[in-house]
Design an enzyme around this catalytic site. Structure first.
Site, short mmCIF file in Angstrom:
data_model
loop_
_atom_site.label_atom_id
_atom_site.label_comp_id
_atom_site.label_asym_id
_atom_site.label_seq_id
_atom_site.Cartn_x
_atom_site.Cartn_y
_atom_site.Cartn_z
N ARG A 47 -7.89 46.19 3.39
CA ARG A 47 -6.82 47.18 3.59
C ARG A 47 -6.70 48.00 2.36
O ARG A 47 -6.93 47.61 1.28
CB ARG A 47 -5.41 46.65 3.73
CG ARG A 47 -5.33 45.82 5.25
CD ARG A 47 -4.13 45.44 5.36
NE ARG A 47 -3.33 44.29 4.32
CZ ARG A 47 -2.26 44.22 4.44
NH1 ARG A 47 -1.26 44.81 5.22
NH2 ARG A 47 -1.78 43.42 3.34
N SER B 245 -10.25 38.75 -3.56
CA SER B 245 -10.27 37.36 -3.09
C SER B 245 -11.18 36.38 -3.23
O SER B 245 -11.55 35.80 -2.36
CB SER B 245 -9.44 37.14 -1.87
OG SER B 245 -8.27 38.25 -1.83
N ASP C 173 -5.93 37.11 -4.28
CA ASP C 173 -4.96 37.27 -3.36
C ASP C 173 -3.61 36.27 -3.38
O ASP C 173 -2.72 36.67 -3.21
CB ASP C 173 -5.57 37.15 -1.87
CG ASP C 173 -6.29 35.85 -1.67
OD1 ASP C 173 -6.87 35.65 -0.36
OD2 ASP C 173 -6.51 35.13 -2.78
C1 G6P Z 1 -3.13 38.65 3.63
C2 G6P Z 1 -3.26 39.15 2.22
C3 G6P Z 1 -4.94 38.89 1.79
C4 G6P Z 1 -5.46 37.44 1.81
C5 G6P Z 1 -5.03 37.31 3.58
C6 G6P Z 1 -5.60 35.78 3.77
O1 G6P Z 1 -3.52 39.55 4.56
O2 G6P Z 1 -2.87 40.12 1.87
O3 G6P Z 1 -4.87 39.26 0.26
O4 G6P Z 1 -6.61 37.49 1.52
O5 G6P Z 1 -3.86 37.42 3.63
O6 G6P Z 1 -5.42 35.75 5.08
P1 G6P Z 1 -6.72 35.89 5.89
O7 G6P Z 1 -6.28 35.03 7.23
O8 G6P Z 1 -6.57 37.42 6.38
O9 G6P Z 1 -8.03 35.32 5.54
C1 BGC Z 2 -11.75 32.17 -2.45
C2 BGC Z 2 -10.32 32.43 -3.32
C3 BGC Z 2 -9.38 32.96 -2.50
C4 BGC Z 2 -8.98 32.26 -1.17
C5 BGC Z 2 -8.37 33.04 -0.09
C6 BGC Z 2 -11.38 31.72 -1.42
O1 BGC Z 2 -12.56 31.63 -0.68
O2 BGC Z 2 -12.58 31.82 -3.23
O3 BGC Z 2 -10.74 33.48 -4.57
O4 BGC Z 2 -8.18 33.15 -2.86
O5 BGC Z 2 -10.48 32.08 -0.39
O6 BGC Z 2 -8.50 34.00 0.34
#
Ligand code: G6P
Ligand code: BGC
Ligand code: BGC
Length: 920
Positions: free
Chosen positions: A547, A608, A662
């Site tokens: 995003r 992340s 994140d």
């Molecule tokens: C939200 C946060 C992201 C995060 C994500 C993890 O969208 O804004 O920064 O990485 O959640 O959840 P997801 O299920 O999208 O992996």
């Molecule tokens: C990453 C982390 C991140 C997490 C959630 C992991 O695979 O190593 O940096 O915070 O995923 O997105």
């Protein structure tokens, strides 16, 4: 159709009315009028048929008031035998034949037509046992079982038993059945409302002679139906007229409100013995019926059964004979103590006396035994009485069966149809005329049904063995399912070990020693204080969606405009340059759409992945996770990579101020609303947590006052093998098939990218064991990632009925039964519950660390959470919270679901940095 049946009776010659008090026959009524009471007209039979059908459909719809006159009890038998069932089974029959129980040893060969005669033994049940304590009855049954096995050694260690229990029961499983009420001469205490399988298991345990596993309980009508030879059937109706009477039939599952099924059929025990619709029955109830009911063990109950069942026919005949004798129409007006005593005329007596050829002689012999001397015409009148009672019984039974056949017509929406009815019970066996009258009357009442009657060969013993074979197979499947899922059911001790191991790894990581937890300083020292202001760009990479956000931080709060862009797999796994050029393309597209082109807003980058931060805008990517694998990035400063891509794009000005994980972005975003939010948790595609640590505990960062937010990168917890004791074969399969085998082991047990795959591997394993999908491996199930983690959330949602679970799975091309759907649901539950509990153990470790850091008795803290799995799974979040409560009772932990994602958090970190830079 006017009156059918003992018309000829009317024309028999006969004597004047009945004298006895209370039987309220008009004193001047003749013996013929007495018999006439047993006459049932065609219209009355149709009335009974229609009213019973009405009650059946009310009960199927689950209507409770007015309470339907019949119970319609689902029996958990969902299919009629395929004939492939095989094995040796013990069968215990209790209740079908009155004061006796039968033990059988049945061998099912699995080949149609190849039958091995069952061995059986009958045991008479003493009256005091039938009316005594329930425990006594079940001990008696267990004793008979071991006596049978002593007599018929079967040379087997563990025996599987099918329990035919012929009383109205609420069944909640093939081996769980609660007695509703006794019928037919039984009235043992302490059994009604109890699970009769457990009572039998307890008795067998007390007996202790043999290890017998009770795997199924069935009603005798079901055993009769299932015992029908596949070649001649299949029978879809089971009809029993023995001491009692009842029928079962295969109903469309979707019509049974009590079941959460919309497909297939289920066998329903009608329990028509309790049919007592006054409107339909009172016209045919005689004074003799009322007298019989009055003196029965259960007055007012089973009225219909008391007009048909073999336990009562003899008594009805006795009451009529006693009445006629007292009226002077029989035995010269003499009675005898035997004639006046209840139960002195049995079914077999009636059958013998009614026999067209030897009946008269039998009548003489039987009644002389009762101390009566017969006049010449007496025998004929006695036979007429027997015929009247039995004919009515057969006609009433036919009306009831006709109601069942009409119901089948309705539920199959067929005008005409062919059906086979399996019949069983002494009344059929001993009473040839009963069967023929029944069949004639059925043909009159439901002429459009082509019904064939199949006498059950051995009273249903084989049928019970068939159901037991199915139950044994399902029980074996259940055991295999439990064995497969047992490693996923983590208990408190195991979770406490994970918590302790995580604490140890945190301490080592903070001290900079080798640890699977890298405990990365993030250079975020404080959560926002609300004085931040300005417009900021933010990027959010690493979750389900990429995003780009415009974040306006103003007095009135934070406004966010964002746009989601996709990161194709080829870009995520292409070259780093391609990936960052794609990111810049998205930023430029966003700026154009938002009219921001040419503006150089401060930018916060949520990235992340595990990074070693050297500063707020300096972050070295340690390794990719979550399916990313862009080349030439690991070991590089991600901010540099972004800036180089910006430079390559010329004419674009971007001021990258901060890069955060994140988890940090989520903590900051929630911390803006709740300053107690000092932990960030992500459970989405991946999983991770960060928290505010005392700076003095962070060996790699100078300073010993204040706090530093630590990105734990707990996804890698256990990469040193410390989670080996919890890892299952399925976890190994998922890890080996991933692009980063051996890494992110904790993540691979918890996060959305992997749970679906773990489930898929378990389903493959259970299919290979024949437990699921009849052992048919489908191409679909072999396809990687076809079982999405979102299916777990959908399948486990409470609002979803089993049938919808099946719909999801069928869309996956999986041919399944409802048992399969139930097992898939349990697999999903086991996998997601383990994930949530492990995640809870991790959070418990973190909050306990903070509490101990601050030397507090009690800690109150909030956790900012984000991630699709945590947010969308129906039970995940509550199970995490419950596990934290269990493992860290001294911490009051509030979980705050982040609304705007971590992009807002990245913008706030940038805003704090800009504020600090302005004040510096
Ligand atoms: C939200 C946060 C992201 C995060 C994500 C993890 O969208 O804004 O920064 O990485 O959640 O959840 P997801 O299920 O999208 O992996
Ligand atoms: C990453 C982390 C991140 C997490 C959630 C992991 O695979 O190593 O940096 O915070 O995923 O997105
Ligand atoms: C019971 C039924 C049984 C029938 C025939 C009735 O009294 O309630 O469960 O099927 O007798 O044995």
């Amino acid at each position: 159709m006017d009156s059918i049946g003992p018309v000829e009776l009317l024309h028999g010659e006969g004597a004047p009315g009945c004298p006895q008090e209370g039987l309220s026959c008009p004193s001047d009524s003749s013996e013929l009028e007495c018999l006439q009471q047993f006459m049932v007209t065609g219209a009355q039979l149709q009335q009974i048929q229609a009213s019973l059908l009405g009650s059946m459909e009310q009960a199927l719809r689950g209507q409770t008031s007015p309470a339907p006159a019949v119970r319609m009890l689902p029996t958990y038998v969902g299919s009629i035998p395929h004939g492939t069932e095989q094995g040796d089974f013990l069968v215990l029959e209790l209740g079908a034949t009155g004061a006796s129980l039968r033990v059988l040893w049945v061998t099912l060969t699995g080949f149609e037509g190849h039958k091995i005669e069952p061995r059986s033994q009958e045991f008479v049940i003493p009256q005091e046992v039938m009316l005594g304590a329930g425990q006594q009855l079940f001990d008696f049954a267990a004793h008979c079982l071991s006596e049978f096995l002593d007599m018929h050694p079967v040379g087997k260690q563990s025996l599987q038993l099918g329990f035919s229990f012929s009383f109205p029961c609420h069944q909640t499983g093939l081996d769980r059945s609660t007695l509703i009420s006794w019928t037919k001469g039984f009235r043992c205490s302490g059994v009604e409302g109890q699970d009769v399988v457990q009572l039998l298991r307890d008795a067998i345990q007390r007996q202790g002679a043999y290890s017998i596993d009770v795997v199924a309980v069935v009603n005798d009508t079901v055993g009769t139906m299932m015992g029908c030879e596949p070649g001649v059937g299949p029978c879809e109706v089971g009809l029993v007229v023995d001491t009692g009477t009842n029928a079962c039939y295969m109903e469309e599952a979707r019509h049974v409100a009590a079941l959460d099924e919309d497909r297939g059929r289920v066998c329903v025990s009608v329990e028509w013995g309790s049919f007592s619709d006054d409107g339909a029955l009172s016209p045919v109830l005689t004074t003799f019926d009322n007298a019989l009911d009055h003196e029965s063990l259960n007055p007012g109950a089973q009225r219909f059964e008391k007009m048909i069942g073999g336990l009562y026919l003899g008594e009805l005949v006795r009451l009529v004979l006693a009445h006629l004798a007292q009226r002077g129409f029989l035995f010269g007006g003499c009675t005898s103590p035997a004639l006046l005593s209840q139960g002195s005329i049995l079914l077999e007596h009636v059958a013998e006396m009614e026999d067209p050829s030897a009946g008269a002689a039998c009548a003489r012999a039987i009644l002389q035994d009762l101390g009566l001397s017969l006049e010449t015409s007496d025998a004929e009148l006695v036979q007429q009485v027997c015929a009247a009672v039995c004919t009515r019984a057969a006609q009433l039974c036919a009306a009831a069966l006709a109601a069942v056949l009409s119901r089948l017509q309705h539920s199959r929406e067929q005008q005409t149809f062919q059906i086979s009815v399996a019949t069983g019970g002494q009344v059929f066996e001993r009473h040839p005329r009963f069967s023929s009258i029944l069949q004639e009357t059925v043909m009159l009442l439901v002429p459009e049904c082509d019904v064939s009657f199949i006498p059950s060969v051995d009273g249903g013993g084989r049928g019970v063995a068939m159901v037991t074979a199915v139950a044994a197979r399902l029980a074996a499947h259940r055991r295999l399912l439990e064995e497969t899922l047992a490693p996923f059911r983590l208990n408190r001790e195991q979770l406490a070990v994970v918590q302790a191991q995580m604490r140890e790894a945190m301490a080592k990581g903070l001290r900079g020693e080798a640890s699977s937890l890298r405990m990365l300083p993030t250079y975020v020292r404080a959560v926002p204080d609300g004085t931040e202001r300005g417009d900021f760009l933010a990027l959010d990479l690493g979750g389900t969606n990429f995003r780009v956000l415009l974040v306006r931080v103003a007095t009135g709060g934070v406004q966010i405009t964002s746009q989601i862009y996709s990161i194709p797999e080829c870009v995520a796994q292409g070259s780093g340059q391609q990936l960052f050029d794609h990111i810049v393309d998205c930023i430029v597209d966003f700026q154009q759409k938002q009219g921001l082109s040419g503006q150089s807003l401060p930018l916060g980058f949520t990235f992340s992945f595990p990074c070693r931060q050297l500063g707020l805008d300096q972050s070295i990517l340690l390794n990719w996770t979550k399916g990313f694998n862009a080349s030439d990035c690991e070991g590089k400063d991600v901010v540099c990579l972004l800036r180089e891509a910006i430079r390559r794009r010329q004419a674009v000005e971007l001021n990258v101020v901060a890069i955060v994980n994140d988890t940090v972005g989520t903590m900051m975003s929630c911390g803006y609303e709740d300053p107690r939010c000092e932990i960030g948790l992500i459970v989405g595609t991946g999983t991770n947590a960060c928290y505010m640590e005392e700076l003095q505990n962070v060996a790699s960062v100078a300073g010993d006052s204040g706090h530093m937010c630590i990105n734990m990168e707990w996804g890698a917890f256990g990469d040193d093998g410390s989670l080996g004791m919890l890892s299952t074969h399925f976890d190994e399969c998922v890890d080996q098939a991933s692009i980063n085998p051996g890494e992110q082991r904790f993540e691979k047990m918890i996060s959305g990218m992997y749970l679906g795959e773990i489930v898929r591997h378990i389903l493959l394993h259970l299919t290979s064991l024949g437990v699921l999908f009849r052992g048919q491996q489908t191409q679909h199930l072999q396809t990687r990632d076809i079982f999405k983690t979102k299916f777990l959330s959908e399948i486990e949602s409470d609002s979803l009925a089993l049938r919808q679970v099946r719909a999801i799975l069928e869309d996956l091309g999986l041919p399944l039964t409802s048992d399969d759907a139930l097992m898939v649901l349990e697999v999903c539950q086991a996998v997601s519950q383990r994930a949530a509990r492990l995640c809870g153990a991790g959070v418990a470790a973190v909050v306990e660390k903070i509490r101990e850091n601050r030397g507090l008795e009690k800690l109150t803290v909030s956790v900012g959470v984000d991630g699709t799995l945590y947010k969308l799974h129906p039970h995940f979040s509550s199970l995490v919270a419950a596990t934290v409560q269990e493992l860290a009772p001294c911490c009051a932990v509030t979980f705050l679901e982040s609304e705007d994602g971590s992009g807002k958090g990245a913008a706030l970190v940038t805003a704090v940095a800009c504020r600090l830079a302005q004040t510096a």
